[in-house]
Design an enzyme around this catalytic site. Structure first.
Site, PDB file in Angstrom:
ATOM      1  N   GLU A  60       0.820  -1.214   0.000  1.00  0.00           N
ATOM      2  CA  GLU A  60       0.000   0.000   0.000  1.00  0.00           C
ATOM      3  C   GLU A  60       0.852   1.261   0.000  1.00  0.00           C
ATOM      4  O   GLU A  60       0.525   2.254  -0.658  1.00  0.00           O
ATOM      5  CB  GLU A  60      -0.960   0.004   1.202  1.00  0.00           C
ATOM      6  CG  GLU A  60      -2.065  -1.054   1.105  1.00  0.00           C
ATOM      7  CD  GLU A  60      -1.591  -2.474   1.401  1.00  0.00           C
ATOM      8  OE1 GLU A  60      -0.470  -2.658   1.911  1.00  0.00           O
ATOM      9  OE2 GLU A  60      -2.351  -3.425   1.113  1.00  0.00           O
ATOM     10  N   HIS A 129     -11.478  -6.315   7.699  1.00  0.00           N
ATOM     11  CA  HIS A 129     -12.148  -6.007   6.431  1.00  0.00           C
ATOM     12  C   HIS A 129     -13.391  -5.162   6.721  1.00  0.00           C
ATOM     13  O   HIS A 129     -14.345  -5.204   5.966  1.00  0.00           O
ATOM     14  CB  HIS A 129     -12.561  -7.282   5.685  1.00  0.00           C
ATOM     15  CG  HIS A 129     -11.426  -8.149   5.233  1.00  0.00           C
ATOM     16  ND1 HIS A 129     -10.749  -8.995   6.066  1.00  0.00           N
ATOM     17  CD2 HIS A 129     -10.838  -8.276   4.011  1.00  0.00           C
ATOM     18  CE1 HIS A 129      -9.795  -9.628   5.391  1.00  0.00           C
ATOM     19  NE2 HIS A 129      -9.829  -9.213   4.149  1.00  0.00           N
TER      20      HIS A 129
END
Lengths: 324, 356
Positions: A60, A129
């Site tokens: 990321e 998540h």
């Protein structure tokens, strides 16, 4: 007019902007051939090719760091972070670099780009998540944080974000990616960033929310109406900047405020909303400001239904504040 | 380790291609200028006229040799000690000094600590103080240039300490995978503040790390300006032709403190410093130029005098400038002034005016 889901509306916005401006590029994990794990970028690789829809290594900080370098060079990157829960390796790049480039260079350099990321719970995703960590980013001068609640707004806001001169974090309420459809115009239209929307007008109380929680807010409003409480529902649509004018107008009219978000309560964005009302509209208040939020726990797996603000919890707060 | 000039200034290997006397003298002027400038700046700091400074003393050959090989359209992502590259690329000395003073002549409007130069006309991108964060940006810019088919290269500077950061790994990996036209130029000066290289890595050296990312790593004597120039030139040409990235490890030494806020006598042996003094990049290059008959004491004295005068003039101009305007505090957060910032600016103004 086509009736689109949130996923389709976002895909439509990306496609429209990529057709309009060849500098718009997408990069991220699995955004290419597979079209993203939620299929948001479906079909874009086929239409625009590997130089404009780029799969990256799994990192990321690299996705955002490279996107910054691309934006500095004149591209308009729209990086995707697969889940907001995975954004933290890029936090330094976002907070120290992306948001501060214009300022620290005296306006010589800027890096307008849009980070798209699905956020929020209710999909049985467990602790990694499901997070709703918008408040970390809303504390960052130089950044904009946009959170649409439905397909129509999502398309107009995303097009605005892509055309914006400053970096935008665009958070997508993944629980409602395919939950309902709205009429979404074909082609281009923009919704200005920083303008809230009155989803339902009302007189007795202002219910303030954003993103996926708007579904719960609207359901609670209906139930409150059945009990004789007229609730005005305000969808902030962006939290940095947030529409203070719309907020204060509504609360000065109703004299009551309930704020809803699924992020943990302590230091959540509701605190900023609450403080702003207290600072600038206290004379209109007839009841304490109440926040309905996620609990101050990490996001759970099995008990996520208990964790997330429910219609029942919102309704309880509405009734408590309305009867104060 | 690639070397052209031995420590005593005699040739170990031939240069390829040869450099003209004019180029050799140009290189010498730049390394001498940086030594003089750093000395003057540290004096200003000790006198309390500037708040902070970080010299590149001992590392001038690495800075000048690497910066020298780039074209105006190339991009630079500097770290702490590469302000000299901005000067080489046309940033006026007054602009350099104004950044250090952080006053109204500063193109960055006094927003950053000293030694954080950014100058758009030179494609010299302002860095933050965060270590290694500029490396992924450099890769992104190089990748973007590749997409646009622009024949530019990007120079990303870092120190030995930065090789421990996650962003170093991320940038090296992305650069390798995307075959981006970027050069990672690591000025290995042996010390990251108080931690020596042995405390940063168990690798036999830094250059070898490139192997794991699928591209070439080169170790060069960073105190040998001819070797640095030649090695960088090769990497730049390779990148420009589509050959992808290179990691260059320039082995050098931080002769001074980390910055004006540091005291290296607390953690390192003076014998080590003395040893590196014998490998000084300026003395070494000077001996070589003397041997070619290109330089002498008189030329040296004239040059030093000219430099001192030039620096004094610039200091005089910059010191006379007032601080940035109060309103500038709120500029450049966003492209336009947001309503919230406008309110805060008005508040500050109101309170400041009424307290006068």
């Amino acid at each position: 007019m086509p009736s689109l889901t949130l996923v389709q509306a976002i895909n439509d916005a990306l496609r429209a902007e990529m057709r309009r401006d060849k500098n718009v590029v997408i990069l991220g994990e699995d955004v290419g051939k597979v079209g993203g794990v939620f299929r948001v970028t479906d079909g874009l690789y086929e239409e625009f090719g590997a130089d404009r829809v780029m799969d990256t290594p799994l990192a990321e900080a690299g996705i955002i760091g490279a996107a910054i370098g691309m934006a500095l060079y004149g591209l308009k990157p729209v990086p995707e972070i697969q889940f907001l829960d995975f954004i933290y390796p890029a936090y330094d790049q976002i907070v120290s670099e992306l948001a501060k480039f214009r300022y620290r260079s005296g306006g010589q350099y800027s890096c307008p780009l849009v980070i798209r990321s699905p956020y929020g719970g209710g999909i049985k995703g467990g602790g990694y998540h499901s997070q709703s960590s918008e408040a970390y980013f809303a504390h960052t001068p130089g950044l904009k944080v946009v959170i649409p609640s439905g397909p129509y707004d999502a398309k107009g806001l995303l097009i605005s974000a892509i055309r914006d001169d400053d970096p935008v974090l665009f958070l997508e309420p993944k629980r409602v990616y395919r939950a309902f459809r709205e009429e979404v115009p074909e082609g281009e239209y923009v919704i200005p960033i920083g303008k809230a929307k009155i989803s339902v007008p009302g007189d007795d109380l202002t219910l303030i929310g954003y993103g996926a929680m708007m579904q719960e807010c609207l359901a609670a409003q209906k139930e409150a109406a059945a009990k004789g409480i007229s609730v005005e529902v305000l969808d902030l649509r962006s939290i940095l900047p947030f529409d203070k004018e719309a907020l204060l107008n509504s609360v000065s009219k109703t004299g009551r405020a309930v704020i809803v978000h699924e992020a943990p309560k302590t230091s959540g964005f509701g605190a900023e909303i609450s403080a702003t009302i207290a600072e600038e509209a206290v004379e209109y208040l007839r009841a304490p400001i109440v926040r309905v939020a996620g609990f101050d726990t990490p996001f759970p797996y099995t008990l996520e239904g208990e964790y997330m603000p429910s219609v029942a919890r919102i309704l309880e707060a509405i009734e408590r504040v309305a009867s104060f | 380790m690639i070397q052209i000039l031995k420590n005593d200034g005699t040739l170990k290997n031939k240069m390829s291609p040869e450099m003209s006397p004019a180029v050799l003298l140009d290189l010498y002027r730049w390394i001498s200028f940086l030594r003089t400038l750093d000395t003057r700046m540290m004096n200003l700091q000790r006198q309390g006229r500037i708040g902070f400074y970080g010299v590149c003393t001992g590392e001038e050959a690495a800075v000048v040799g690497s910066g020298f090989t780039l074209k105006p359209e190339d991009w630079i992502y500097p770290a702490l000690r590469q302000g000299g590259v901005a000067l080489m690329r046309g940033m006026p000395l007054t602009t350099y000094l104004a950044q250090v003073y952080g006053n109204s002549l500063d193109v960055q409007k006094g927003r950053q600590m000293p030694c954080h130069y950014g100058y758009k006309p030179a494609n010299f991108v302002a860095w933050s103080s965060c270590i290694g964060t500029q490396l992924p940006h450099a890769v992104g810019t190089a990748w973007a240039a590749k997409i646009k088919k622009d024949p530019i290269v990007v120079m990303a500077y870092l120190g030995d300490g930065a090789t421990s950061e996650g962003d170093f790994h991320v940038a090296m990996n992305f650069a390798g995978v995307k075959k981006a036209p970027v050069i990672f130029f690591c000025q290995n000066n042996q010390w990251a503040i108080s931690v020596p290289l042995s405390g940063q890595t168990a690798s036999e050296n830094i250059a070898v790390k490139a192997t794991a990312y699928g591209f070439e790593g080169v170790q060069v004597d960073g105190n040998d300006i001819l070797a640095v120039t030649q090695v960088t030139q090769m990497a730049v040409e390779k990148a420009r032709k589509g050959g992808g990235p290179t990691l260059i490890e320039a082995v050098t030494y931080r002769m001074g403190s980390h910055s004006s806020s540091d005291d290296p006598t607390r953690y390192r042996d003076s014998k080590e410093v003395e040893e590196w003094q014998r490998r000084d990049p300026i003395k070494r290059f000077r001996s070589y130029l003397d041997s070619l008959g290109l330089w002498n004491e008189q030329k040296e004295a004239t040059l030093k005098e000219k430099f001192d005068e030039e620096i004094s003039q610039a200091i005089k101009i910059v010191e006379a400038a007032p601080p940035p305007l109060r309103e500038s505090l709120f500029e450049d957060v966003y492209a336009g002034l947001s309503p919230r910032l406008a309110e805060q600016a008005a508040d500050l103004n109101r309170i400041s005016e009424s307290s006068h």
